[in-house]
Design an enzyme around this catalytic site. Structure first.
Site, short mmCIF file in Angstrom:
data_model
loop_
_atom_site.label_atom_id
_atom_site.label_comp_id
_atom_site.label_asym_id
_atom_site.label_seq_id
_atom_site.Cartn_x
_atom_site.Cartn_y
_atom_site.Cartn_z
CE LYS A 124 11.51 -7.58 11.35
NZ LYS A 124 12.47 -6.10 12.19
CE LYS A 206 5.58 -1.90 6.53
NZ LYS A 206 5.83 -2.22 7.81
CE LYS A 209 12.18 0.64 7.30
NZ LYS A 209 12.81 1.35 8.49
#
Ligand code: TRP
Length: 341
Positions: A124, A206, A209
């Site tokens: 991150k 992945k 979202k």
């Protein structure tokens, strides 16, 4: 001989489960198949607590309006996908002040080096180099507080969170050894099938979202025609066999999704589609997803029509959670040596 009746009170307490999910972005089929779908059924065996981890959501920049809407949406979705607020303790993390309090206390039993080694923090930080805030660094300690407050035995998570559960165990053991047994040392548990679902447009990444416009992510609240479109456009390869293998990431991902949707194995899914072409296979996976998500979306829409009722459920959940959390927190303050009134 031991007197069984005396022991019963403690040994026969059902084991406890805690898990949480952040209200960032829009929950995907990947979140659902990878973790959330197993949450409702755990109530048969465990006392379960589930939280919307809204405090964790502010470690990356988020607009107030978005945080608010995401949090309500996720809370309602969890009920819609089967978490019965009567059988589970379902609550919003920020409604129970003990999470922030215990986080501060646990910070002092967490080594800088340990937190620095967290893969998610490093990832991150790389993604948002202009917002490497202390909250992002502290994220796993807050997560440890979430878990330890409730003396959870089992923490169901996706495999990307196992390292954080490991750190939680380290913190718990350190505290228990420094003072006396205080925290249950939890184990992380990943689901057997479908732990990792990848993007339909880039099956090496992945299913995210926040893949807003793209067709890579199937969102739990997507309408049927959108779900079908995304599956029909899923990236595959120029072979023709519906078979899982390293050089067929797209097909492998679709097989994994199909298997997870039907609670079966990739091998048996392969057998089912032995003679199918890609177009047929993709449509069948899409239909399976549509059928699974339809009742969830319908229940969700009903829940969102009555904001007052939703608030009441939040309130009741927070009250139940706070009662358990307070017991642990009081114990922790006392053991460290704080003056209590
Ligand atoms: N960090 C978790 C995730 O991103 C969410 C989470 C917050 C969590 N607190 C937790 C998961 C405690 C398990 C236990 O998915």
């Amino acid at each position: 001989m031991e007197n069984k009746n005396v022991q019963n009170t403690d040994t026969e307490r059902r084991k406890r489960v805690f898990s949480a999910i952040k209200p960032t972005g829009n929950p995907t089929l990947g979140n659902y198949l990878g973790a959330m779908q197993y949450w409702p059924q755990m109530a048969d065996e465990y006392d379960c607590l589930y939280a919307v981890a809204d405090l964790h959501a502010i470690t990356v920049a988020i607009e107030p309006k978005e945080l608010r809407e995401n949090s309500k949406r996720l809370f309602a979705l969890l009920i819609a996908m089967g978490i019965d607020p009567e059988k589970n303790i379902l609550f919003m993390q920020s409604h129970v002040g003990a999470h922030s309090e215990l986080c501060w206390l646990l910070n002092n039993y967490t080594m800088f080096g340990e937190a620095s080694r967290m893969t998610q923090f490093k990832d991150k930080s790389k993604k948002a180099p202009d917002n490497i805030n202390v909250g992002l660094f502290d994220y796993p300690v807050l997560m440890a507080a979430d878990i330890l407050l409730y003396q959870a035995d089992v923490v169901p998570v996706g495999d990307d969170q196992l390292q954080h559960v490991e750190l939680c165990r380290t913190i718990a053991n350190r505290f228990n050894n420094r003072y006396s047994p205080t925290f249950t040392v939890p184990v992380g548990k990943t689901p057997k099938y479908g732990a990792r679902i990848f993007s339909l447009s880039d099956p090496t990444a992945k299913m995210g979202k926040s893949d807003g416009a793209g067709d890579g992510s199937v969102f739990l609240l997507d309408p049927p025609e959108v779900i079908m479109r995304k599956f029909k456009r899923a990236v595959t390869d120029c072979d023709t066999k519906v078979k899982a293998s390293k050089d067929k990431a797209g097909i492998t991902n679709l097989l994994t999704i199909y298997a997870a949707l039907n609670n079966t194995t990739v091998e048996s899914a392969e057998r089912e589609f032995e003679n199918a072409d890609y177009a047929t296979f993709k449509a069948r996976v899409g239909e399976a997803a549509v059928e699974r998500l339809r009742p969830i979306r319908e229940r969700y829409e009903a829940l969102r029509r009555d904001e007052g009722a939703l608030c009441e459920i939040m309130n009741a959940g927070a009250e139940k959670a706070a009662r358990i959390a307070k017991r642990t927190l009081d114990k922790v303050y006392k053991k460290i040596g704080f003056v209590r009134i």
